[in-house]
Design a protein around this motif. Sequence first.
Motif, PDB file in Angstrom:
ATOM      1  N   VAL A  99      37.271  63.372  10.576  1.00 26.06           N
ATOM      2  CA  VAL A  99      36.392  64.249  11.344  1.00 26.06           C
ATOM      3  C   VAL A  99      36.844  64.331  12.793  1.00 26.06           C
ATOM      4  O   VAL A  99      36.950  65.423  13.376  1.00 26.06           O
ATOM      5  N   ARG A 100      37.125  63.185  13.406  1.00 27.14           N
ATOM      6  CA  ARG A 100      37.453  63.152  14.833  1.00 27.14           C
ATOM      7  C   ARG A 100      38.727  63.923  15.143  1.00 27.14           C
ATOM      8  O   ARG A 100      38.818  64.621  16.153  1.00 27.14           O
ATOM      9  N   TYR A 101      39.716  63.828  14.244  1.00 25.33           N
ATOM     10  CA  TYR A 101      41.016  64.450  14.518  1.00 25.33           C
ATOM     11  C   TYR A 101      41.248  65.727  13.707  1.00 25.33           C
ATOM     12  O   TYR A 101      42.342  66.286  13.742  1.00 25.33           O
ATOM     13  N   GLN A 102      40.210  66.173  13.009  1.00 23.42           N
ATOM     14  CA  GLN A 102      40.268  67.440  12.264  1.00 23.42           C
ATOM     15  C   GLN A 102      41.490  67.482  11.335  1.00 23.42           C
ATOM     16  O   GLN A 102      42.311  68.411  11.366  1.00 23.42           O
ATOM     17  N   LEU A 103      41.596  66.474  10.491  1.00 21.83           N
ATOM     18  CA  LEU A 103      42.727  66.353   9.580  1.00 21.83           C
ATOM     19  C   LEU A 103      42.357  66.871   8.192  1.00 21.83           C
ATOM     20  O   LEU A 103      41.211  66.725   7.747  1.00 21.83           O
ATOM     21  N   PRO A 104      43.324  67.448   7.470  1.00 16.55           N
ATOM     22  CA  PRO A 104      43.035  68.000   6.139  1.00 16.55           C
ATOM     23  C   PRO A 104      42.996  66.919   5.058  1.00 16.55           C
ATOM     24  O   PRO A 104      43.777  66.919   4.107  1.00 16.55           O
ATOM     25  N   ILE A 105      42.068  65.975   5.231  1.00 16.18           N
ATOM     26  CA  ILE A 105      41.911  64.865   4.289  1.00 16.18           C
ATOM     27  C   ILE A 105      40.519  64.923   3.672  1.00 16.18           C
ATOM     28  O   ILE A 105      39.524  64.944   4.391  1.00 16.18           O
ATOM     29  N   ALA A 106      40.460  64.967   2.354  1.00 21.34           N
ATOM     30  CA  ALA A 106      39.193  64.845   1.641  1.00 21.34           C
ATOM     31  C   ALA A 106      39.041  63.395   1.207  1.00 21.34           C
ATOM     32  O   ALA A 106      39.892  62.866   0.476  1.00 21.34           O
ATOM     33  N   VAL A 107      38.004  62.738   1.681  1.00 18.36           N
ATOM     34  CA  VAL A 107      37.775  61.323   1.367  1.00 18.36           C
ATOM     35  C   VAL A 107      36.806  61.233   0.193  1.00 18.36           C
ATOM     36  O   VAL A 107      35.672  61.713   0.269  1.00 18.36           O
ATOM     37  N   HIS A 108      37.267  60.614  -0.881  1.00 14.40           N
ATOM     38  CA  HIS A 108      36.463  60.469  -2.094  1.00 14.40           C
ATOM     39  C   HIS A 108      36.070  58.992  -2.232  1.00 14.40           C
ATOM     40  O   HIS A 108      36.938  58.134  -2.415  1.00 14.40           O
ATOM     41  N   ARG A 109      34.787  58.727  -2.142  1.00 13.14           N
ATOM     42  CA  ARG A 109      34.301  57.341  -2.165  1.00 13.14           C
ATOM     43  C   ARG A 109      34.120  56.881  -3.615  1.00 13.14           C
ATOM     44  O   ARG A 109      33.003  56.645  -4.076  1.00 13.14           O
ATOM     45  N   LYS A 110      35.208  56.784  -4.304  1.00 16.05           N
ATOM     46  CA  LYS A 110      35.168  56.389  -5.711  1.00 16.05           C
ATOM     47  C   LYS A 110      36.504  55.775  -6.105  1.00 16.05           C
ATOM     48  O   LYS A 110      37.532  55.974  -5.444  1.00 16.05           O
ATOM     49  N   GLY A 111      36.482  55.019  -7.185  1.00 13.59           N
ATOM     50  CA  GLY A 111      37.711  54.489  -7.738  1.00 13.59           C
ATOM     51  C   GLY A 111      38.335  55.477  -8.708  1.00 13.59           C
ATOM     52  O   GLY A 111      37.729  56.482  -9.077  1.00 13.59           O
ATOM     53  N   VAL A 112      39.546  55.168  -9.129  1.00 14.60           N
ATOM     54  CA  VAL A 112      40.242  55.973 -10.128  1.00 14.60           C
ATOM     55  C   VAL A 112      40.704  55.024 -11.231  1.00 14.60           C
ATOM     56  O   VAL A 112      41.308  53.980 -10.949  1.00 14.60           O
ATOM     57  N   GLY A 113      40.403  55.387 -12.474  1.00 11.89           N
ATOM     58  CA  GLY A 113      40.740  54.494 -13.573  1.00 11.89           C
ATOM     59  C   GLY A 113      41.089  55.247 -14.837  1.00 11.89           C
ATOM     60  O   GLY A 113      41.410  56.440 -14.815  1.00 11.89           O
ATOM     61  N   GLN A 114      40.989  54.545 -15.952  1.00 10.80           N
ATOM     62  CA  GLN A 114      41.358  55.129 -17.239  1.00 10.80           C
ATOM     63  C   GLN A 114      40.253  56.020 -17.785  1.00 10.80           C
ATOM     64  O   GLN A 114      40.527  57.014 -18.470  1.00 10.80           O
ATOM     65  N   THR A 115      39.005  55.671 -17.489  1.00  7.12           N
ATOM     66  CA  THR A 115      37.865  56.462 -17.942  1.00  7.12           C
ATOM     67  C   THR A 115      36.889  56.649 -16.780  1.00  7.12           C
ATOM     68  O   THR A 115      36.802  55.804 -15.887  1.00  7.12           O
ATOM     69  N   ALA A 116      36.162  57.753 -16.806  1.00 11.13           N
ATOM     70  CA  ALA A 116      35.187  58.040 -15.763  1.00 11.13           C
ATOM     71  C   ALA A 116      33.862  57.357 -16.082  1.00 11.13           C
ATOM     72  O   ALA A 116      33.510  57.154 -17.242  1.00 11.13           O
ATOM     73  N   GLY A 117      33.122  57.010 -15.020  1.00  9.53           N
ATOM     74  CA  GLY A 117      31.817  56.392 -15.203  1.00  9.53           C
ATOM     75  C   GLY A 117      31.508  55.446 -14.064  1.00  9.53           C
ATOM     76  O   GLY A 117      31.981  55.617 -12.942  1.00  9.53           O
ATOM     77  N   GLN A 118      30.721  54.436 -14.343  1.00 10.06           N
ATOM     78  CA  GLN A 118      30.391  53.398 -13.370  1.00 10.06           C
ATOM     79  C   GLN A 118      31.166  52.131 -13.712  1.00 10.06           C
ATOM     80  O   GLN A 118      31.410  51.838 -14.892  1.00 10.06           O
ATOM     81  N   ALA A 119      31.548  51.388 -12.697  1.00  7.76           N
ATOM     82  CA  ALA A 119      32.293  50.154 -12.927  1.00  7.76           C
ATOM     83  C   ALA A 119      31.994  49.179 -11.804  1.00  7.76           C
ATOM     84  O   ALA A 119      31.444  49.540 -10.762  1.00  7.76           O
ATOM     85  N   GLN A 120      32.352  47.926 -12.031  1.00 10.18           N
ATOM     86  CA  GLN A 120      32.207  46.912 -10.995  1.00 10.18           C
ATOM     87  C   GLN A 120      33.514  46.792 -10.212  1.00 10.18           C
ATOM     88  O   GLN A 120      34.596  46.753 -10.784  1.00 10.18           O
ATOM     89  N   PHE A 121      33.368  46.748  -8.899  1.00  8.63           N
ATOM     90  CA  PHE A 121      34.495  46.671  -7.973  1.00  8.63           C
ATOM     91  C   PHE A 121      34.408  45.322  -7.269  1.00  8.63           C
ATOM     92  O   PHE A 121      33.388  44.999  -6.647  1.00  8.63           O
ATOM     93  N   TYR A 122      35.478  44.537  -7.378  1.00  6.14           N
ATOM     94  CA  TYR A 122      35.457  43.147  -6.950  1.00  6.14           C
ATOM     95  C   TYR A 122      36.064  43.006  -5.552  1.00  6.14           C
ATOM     96  O   TYR A 122      37.211  43.395  -5.321  1.00  6.14           O
ATOM     97  N   LEU A 123      35.265  42.452  -4.636  1.00  4.52           N
ATOM     98  CA  LEU A 123      35.680  42.296  -3.243  1.00  4.52           C
ATOM     99  C   LEU A 123      36.382  40.955  -3.086  1.00  4.52           C
ATOM    100  O   LEU A 123      35.772  39.892  -3.218  1.00  4.52           O
ATOM    101  N   SER A 124      37.661  41.008  -2.793  1.00  2.00           N
ATOM    102  CA  SER A 124      38.481  39.805  -2.709  1.00  2.00           C
ATOM    103  C   SER A 124      38.014  38.896  -1.578  1.00  2.00           C
ATOM    104  O   SER A 124      37.639  39.357  -0.502  1.00  2.00           O
ATOM    105  N   ASP A 125      38.064  37.593  -1.811  1.00  4.34           N
ATOM    106  CA  ASP A 125      37.759  36.654  -0.735  1.00  4.34           C
ATOM    107  C   ASP A 125      38.999  36.346   0.093  1.00  4.34           C
ATOM    108  O   ASP A 125      38.946  35.566   1.039  1.00  4.34           O
ATOM    109  N   ARG A 126      40.113  37.006  -0.246  1.00  5.31           N
ATOM    110  CA  ARG A 126      41.370  36.788   0.466  1.00  5.31           C
ATOM    111  C   ARG A 126      41.631  37.867   1.505  1.00  5.31           C
ATOM    112  O   ARG A 126      42.003  37.580   2.637  1.00  5.31           O
ATOM    113  N   SER A 127      41.455  39.137   1.135  1.00 11.03           N
ATOM    114  CA  SER A 127      41.764  40.248   2.033  1.00 11.03           C
ATOM    115  C   SER A 127      41.138  41.519   1.498  1.00 11.03           C
ATOM    116  O   SER A 127      41.007  41.695   0.280  1.00 11.03           O
ATOM    117  N   ASP A 128      40.752  42.421   2.407  1.00 13.52           N
ATOM    118  CA  ASP A 128      40.239  43.714   1.960  1.00 13.52           C
ATOM    119  C   ASP A 128      41.301  44.517   1.226  1.00 13.52           C
ATOM    120  O   ASP A 128      40.988  45.465   0.514  1.00 13.52           O
TER     121      ASP A 128
END
Length: 264
Positions: A99-128
């Motif tokens: 938004v700030r720099y008016q860049l042609p980027i569409a940000v999709h707040r979702k994962g990509v996998g083998q099948t569509a739906g809901q899933a659990q996303f595991y937050l590493s205790d080592r690094s983001d």
Amino acid sequence: MSKPPTIVSVPMPCGSTIEIVAPGSFHIPRVLADGGLKNYEVHSTAAALALMERSEGAFYDIGANIGVFSLCVASALRRRCHAYEPFPDAATVLDELQVRYQLPIAVHRKGVGQTAGQAQFYLSDRSDMSNSLNPNFRKHRGVLDVEVTTLEIELKRDKPAVLKIDTETTEDQVITGGLNQIAHHRPSIIVELLNEAIAGKVRKLLLPLGYRCYAIGGGLRLQELSPIETSLEGDGRNWLFSPNPLDQEFADTFNKWRGVLFSI
């Protein structure tokens, strides 16, 4: 006590500068603060820029984190980028930059996998950078319920030129979930392969489609490689699967962008 935010001004390959404000715990902004873009997967970024310069279509950043690849492609080439990141804090950083720099980027707040739906996303205790849909990849400090889409769905919306896939050991599942569209559009694919097991699965998916595999780390090598010699350090984790043989003209374009990235 939480760390203060990291604020870093990063020169982009187009000559402009982007100021990134991110949580202090985030790894990539600290890497950029220590050495700019040349300190973060510089050869893979140069490959992405070279491929996009020579191709028509959009850049797909699968497992974008704060979106360094998208930021470079969007700012330097003004090309459409689709960035997929299910970790809300990282997606927010990229959203604010877009938004700030008016860049042609569409940000999709979702994962990509083998099948569509809901899933659990595991937050590493080592690094983001180690967050994953794979519960067995790293020890985790928390779990989020996230939306997951597939490349079969997403690639129908905007013709892909290049896919960058870095999903912490689920890369083969991402490719499986879009294999028909990949076979149809034949985009170039930059993919992280952390071990030989993942590398073998990705080879079995892409080589029958006529893709060729090239090393990126340490500078592009034009000879095809099989089997893949995996490395666990930096750019050595990333490999380029190309639908066509790479030629000297591509190598020259790659070296041009690598020179730009090392000079800023």
